[in-house]
Design an enzyme around this catalytic site. Sequence first.
Site, short mmCIF file in Angstrom:
data_model
loop_
_atom_site.label_atom_id
_atom_site.label_comp_id
_atom_site.label_asym_id
_atom_site.label_seq_id
_atom_site.Cartn_x
_atom_site.Cartn_y
_atom_site.Cartn_z
N THR A 12 41.90 6.67 -5.00
CA THR A 12 40.45 6.70 -4.93
C THR A 12 40.08 5.32 -5.50
OG1 THR A 12 39.82 8.05 -6.78
CG2 THR A 12 40.33 9.09 -4.61
N GLY A 13 38.82 4.98 -4.96
CA GLY A 13 38.32 3.40 -5.66
C GLY A 13 39.56 2.36 -5.82
N GLY A 14 39.91 2.15 -4.77
CA GLY A 14 41.17 1.17 -4.61
C GLY A 14 40.72 -0.08 -4.29
N GLY A 17 39.51 -4.07 -8.71
CA GLY A 17 39.72 -3.44 -10.28
C GLY A 17 41.09 -2.70 -10.63
N GLY A 19 42.17 0.41 -9.59
CA GLY A 19 42.53 0.87 -8.34
C GLY A 19 43.40 -0.04 -7.45
N SER A 138 39.75 7.60 -20.04
CA SER A 138 39.06 6.22 -20.75
C SER A 138 39.15 6.63 -22.29
CB SER A 138 37.79 5.93 -20.54
OG SER A 138 37.21 5.13 -21.54
N TYR A 151 28.77 8.74 -20.04
CA TYR A 151 30.36 8.28 -19.62
C TYR A 151 31.08 8.88 -20.24
CZ TYR A 151 34.00 5.31 -18.62
OH TYR A 151 35.26 4.77 -18.23
#
Length: 250
Positions: A12-14, A17, A19, A138, A151
């Site tokens: 996901t989010g590929g 960045g 991903g 993170s 976050y």
Amino acid sequence: MRKLDGKIALITGGSEGIGFATAQQFVIEGAYVFITGRRQELLDAAVKQIDDKHVTGIQADSAKLDDIDNVIKIIKEKKGKLDILFVNAATGTLESIESITEESFDRQFNLNVKSVLFTVQKALPIFVDGGSIILNGSNWSIKGIGGASIYNATKAAIRSFARCWSVDLKERKIRVNTLSPGATKTPMLRRIGPTPEASETIINSIIAGSIMGRIGHPSEIGKAAVFLASDDSSYVTGIELFVDGGLAQI
């Protein structure tokens, strides 16, 4: 034999960045990869740049459950299974406690936490026993960073998910691990501050405090993801792997 030959992966989010870099590494190692992203133009460019014979892009907002359903439906129709899931899509905003809004709170928790839960849940019916689930965390999840309370809290939740799900899914021999990057050269990092100048100041501060004197490259995170996705980590589950130049450890 490449490390991921014959494997089907979803990232996901590929489209950019970490991903994007991970999708590149997965394809190099023999996987067929589905990537998601919200912007169709960026998604199309990513697929073309990586390898359009071994990558499918699906436009989706990971924070929307109907979009997640559609992603899983397409993967089931096209490949019938998933071996690897890298839940990577995330967002982050630096805000003092005095300036946090309900909208900002909801935006970060919806994408960073809620979407992770339901992406994993909805993928399980087509997920192979013995597969690998990787959650993007993170190193800030264990640090006290001014202005990053929301976050950081979302990423601490991710670490808890990996602990619990590695137990929940042990009978299916599905390994669940957290991959926690440090500051990495991505578009998201360039947007970390309210202005480009503020972002540059924050990045320089991170570099100054780094043991290695630099930020990471997305490909370095992607290679660590290959380790967690492959049989090289067959005895690894429930961990948090920090890829941050040692910053979280020293």
